[in-house]
Design an enzyme around this catalytic site. Structure first.
Site, short mmCIF file in Angstrom:
data_model
loop_
_atom_site.label_atom_id
_atom_site.label_comp_id
_atom_site.label_asym_id
_atom_site.label_seq_id
_atom_site.Cartn_x
_atom_site.Cartn_y
_atom_site.Cartn_z
N HIS A 113 -7.78 -2.89 -6.31
CA HIS A 113 -7.99 -2.42 -4.93
C HIS A 113 -7.29 -0.95 -4.51
CE1 HIS A 113 -4.04 -3.95 -4.26
NE2 HIS A 113 -3.94 -3.12 -3.27
C1 UD1 Z 1 -3.73 -1.45 1.74
C2 UD1 Z 1 -2.34 -0.63 1.56
C3 UD1 Z 1 -2.04 -0.92 0.19
C4 UD1 Z 1 -2.15 -2.58 0.04
C5 UD1 Z 1 -3.44 -3.11 0.25
C6 UD1 Z 1 -3.28 -4.48 0.31
C7 UD1 Z 1 -1.96 1.32 2.66
C8 UD1 Z 1 -2.14 2.75 2.51
N1 UD1 Z 1 -2.56 0.66 1.60
O1 UD1 Z 1 -4.63 -0.86 0.93
O2 UD1 Z 1 -0.73 -0.63 -0.14
O3 UD1 Z 1 -1.76 -2.51 -1.49
O4 UD1 Z 1 -3.54 -3.02 1.52
O5 UD1 Z 1 -4.58 -5.32 0.02
O6 UD1 Z 1 -1.68 0.94 3.69
N2 UD1 Z 1 -11.57 -2.80 4.47
C9 UD1 Z 1 -12.37 -3.67 5.03
N3 UD1 Z 1 -12.02 -4.67 5.56
C10 UD1 Z 1 -10.58 -5.11 6.11
C11 UD1 Z 1 -9.84 -4.03 5.54
C12 UD1 Z 1 -10.22 -2.79 4.56
O7 UD1 Z 1 -13.68 -3.51 4.76
O8 UD1 Z 1 -10.32 -5.99 6.34
C13 UD1 Z 1 -11.91 -1.47 3.81
C14 UD1 Z 1 -12.25 -0.48 4.80
O9 UD1 Z 1 -13.52 0.33 4.00
C15 UD1 Z 1 -11.02 0.60 4.45
C16 UD1 Z 1 -10.87 0.18 2.94
O10 UD1 Z 1 -11.09 -1.07 2.87
O11 UD1 Z 1 -11.35 1.70 4.52
C17 UD1 Z 1 -9.21 0.35 2.67
O12 UD1 Z 1 -8.56 -0.40 3.66
P1 UD1 Z 1 -6.87 0.18 4.08
O13 UD1 Z 1 -6.51 -0.95 4.95
O14 UD1 Z 1 -7.03 1.46 4.64
O15 UD1 Z 1 -6.16 0.18 2.78
P2 UD1 Z 1 -6.29 -0.85 1.35
O16 UD1 Z 1 -6.80 -0.20 0.27
O17 UD1 Z 1 -6.57 -2.23 1.93
N1 UDP Z 2 -4.67 -12.32 -2.95
C1 UDP Z 2 -5.25 -13.24 -2.40
N2 UDP Z 2 -6.71 -13.27 -2.37
C2 UDP Z 2 -7.31 -12.45 -3.18
C3 UDP Z 2 -6.64 -11.42 -3.80
C4 UDP Z 2 -5.21 -11.34 -3.58
O1 UDP Z 2 -4.64 -14.15 -1.84
O2 UDP Z 2 -8.42 -12.48 -3.20
C5 UDP Z 2 -3.32 -12.19 -2.71
C6 UDP Z 2 -2.31 -12.44 -3.99
O3 UDP Z 2 -1.17 -13.41 -3.91
C7 UDP Z 2 -1.58 -10.92 -4.02
C8 UDP Z 2 -1.58 -10.56 -2.59
O4 UDP Z 2 -2.76 -11.11 -2.05
O5 UDP Z 2 -0.35 -11.02 -4.68
C9 UDP Z 2 -1.44 -9.08 -2.44
O6 UDP Z 2 -2.24 -8.46 -2.20
P1 UDP Z 2 -2.90 -7.03 -2.77
O7 UDP Z 2 -3.12 -7.16 -4.13
O8 UDP Z 2 -4.01 -6.54 -2.08
O9 UDP Z 2 -1.88 -6.07 -2.49
P2 UDP Z 2 -0.47 -5.54 -3.24
O10 UDP Z 2 0.56 -6.38 -3.68
O11 UDP Z 2 -1.03 -4.70 -4.10
O12 UDP Z 2 0.06 -4.43 -1.96
#
Ligand code: UD1
Ligand code: UDP
Length: 353
Positions: free
Chosen positions: A202
């Site tokens: 992701h």
């Molecule tokens: C964010 C964090 C990242 C973390 C991750 C955990 C930042 C900069 N990044 O990344 O550090 O590892 O969360 O999962 O804060 N989207 C949806 N539905 C949702 C959420 C997101 O469709 O409920 C899509 C949207 O297109 C959005 C994209 O995902 O633009 C990215 O979401 P965003 O929260 O900006 O960053 P993550 O990649 O989720």
């Molecule tokens: N996770 C979950 N469902 C999923 C993918 C991830 O519950 O489909 C959990 C998992 O335990 C992981 C946590 O979400 O450690 C953190 O999420 P993510 O990998 O998105 O973020 P990061 O740790 O890289 O910030």
């Protein structure tokens, strides 16, 4: 003491679960959800599976550019803090929600605590790295998961009120393992324990570049193993936009994101994990599952030092090689605490109030 906790993204709900429970024994907690993650399977399911109290506020910021998203959070948080007058603000990890909470607390002169302080990738092109560095430098109290994190802070001149408490994600993993084992997750997905690979991807740097994403998809498709892949919505959008979704689905069990207990069930029973996630690297280490990390560096060096995490980058051949040949057997000597990090955090905060 009245504490405002700020969460917004999937890993923060998980981290806040044990801390919130402990804090509430002696404090009043105002839980603020920024709305950074908003799909039910990225947000609500964590509150349900981990029995987290409903947020007192949801700012509903949603997705936007980094500046827009962070600015919207900051405005919303300022309003909440003005209304609630918390005596302390607590933030988690390294997302834009963390940064927004930290900056607003700093601007309003509120003492700030950072859970998961001191992590560094030393890669400033990651949005998370700026979030971590800024947050640590405006925090009054820093809760570190590992000795390495304490050392990183020391190198930046931060030594006051640094507490080595262990990793709250280790707390949650231990507390949830039994419930995860009793789930029928594998049966529902037609998987056999020990006979599949769990993949998650992701990170922005990975999913926003079509050729990087293609190389990873190629590896998952060509590896010749059963692969289950809960797909983050950002990844799903880009797989579709780059024309990779159908190729992936032809060989890989690509599913919607799952809740924490289903995820732990998938992880504990996997033969290997392939990921670019921070949290998943650690969870693989906790449960002794070999981890192949699709990045060029990691914040979680402890998982690499004992040989349980192969940080291989994103070339198809390197990923395939690790999937076929990375079979660590060594001991796991690194400590992520004793499973009581949240209690330790709460005891430190009790002494303030
Ligand atoms: C964010 C964090 C990242 C973390 C991750 C955990 C930042 C900069 N990044 O990344 O550090 O590892 O969360 O999962 O804060 N989207 C949806 N539905 C949702 C959420 C997101 O469709 O409920 C899509 C949207 O297109 C959005 C994209 O995902 O633009 C990215 O979401 P965003 O929260 O900006 O960053 P993550 O990649 O989720
Ligand atoms: N996770 C979950 N469902 C999923 C993918 C991830 O519950 O489909 C959990 C998992 O335990 C992981 C946590 O979400 O450690 C953190 O999420 P993510 O990998 O998105 O973020 P990061 O740790 O890289 O910030």
């Amino acid at each position: 003491m009245k504490i405002a906790s700020v969460v917004g993204a999937r890993p923060q709900f998980i981290k806040a679960a044990p801390v919130s429970r402990e804090l509430r024994q002696h404090n009043e907690e105002i839980l603020v959800h920024t709305g950074q993650h908003y799909d039910a399977n990225m947000s609500d399911v964590f509150f349900a599976a981990l029995d987290i109290p409903a947020p007192d506020y949801n700012l509903g910021v949603g997705s936007a550019s980094h500046a827009q998203q962070t600015a919207d959070m900051m405005k919303g948080l300022e309003d909440v803090f003005e209304k609630e007058s918390p005596q302390f603000v607590l933030v988690y990890g390294d997302t834009n929600s963390t940064l927004a909470g930290a900056l607003v607390a700093a601007k309003m002169g509120l003492p700030l605590g950072h859970v998961e302080a001191g992590l560094r990738s030393y890669n400033r092109s990651m949005p998370e790295e700026a979030n971590r560095v800024v947050t640590d430098h405006v925090s009054a109290i820093l809760f570190c998961p590992t000795p390495g994190a304490v050392e990183n802070l020391r190198q930046e001149g931060i030594t006051r009120d640094v507490h080595l408490v262990g990793d709250v994600m280790y707390d949650v993993a231990l507390q949830s393992a039994q419930a995860a084992r009793s789930r029928d997750t594998l049966a529902r997905l037609g998987l056999k324990a020990g006979d599949y690979i769990l993949a998650t991807v992701h990170r922005a740097g990975t999913v926003e570049d079509p050729s990087t994403l293609r190389r990873i998809v190629d590896a998952l498709v060509l590896c010749g193993r059963t692969v289950v892949f809960p797909v983050h919505p950002h990844t799903r959008k880009n797989l579709e936009a780059f024309g990779l979704w159908e190729a992936l689905r032809s060989k890989v069990l690509a599913i919607d994101p799952v809740d924490y207990l289903d995820f732990l069930a998938l992880l504990m029973n996997a033969s290997k994990v392939v990921t670019d996630s921070g949290g998943v690297q650690k969870e693989a280490y906790f449960f002794g599952i070999p981890c192949v990390t699709l990045r060029d560096e990691t914040e979680w060096l402890e998982t690499v030092e004992d040989g349980w995490n192969a940080v291989v980058g994103t070339e198809t051949e390197d990923i395939l090689d690790a999937i076929a040949n990375f079979n660590p057997e060594g001991i796991k000597s690194k400590s992520f605490g004793d499973g009581h990090a949240a209690e330790k955090i709460a005891r430190v905060l009790d002494r303030l109030g």
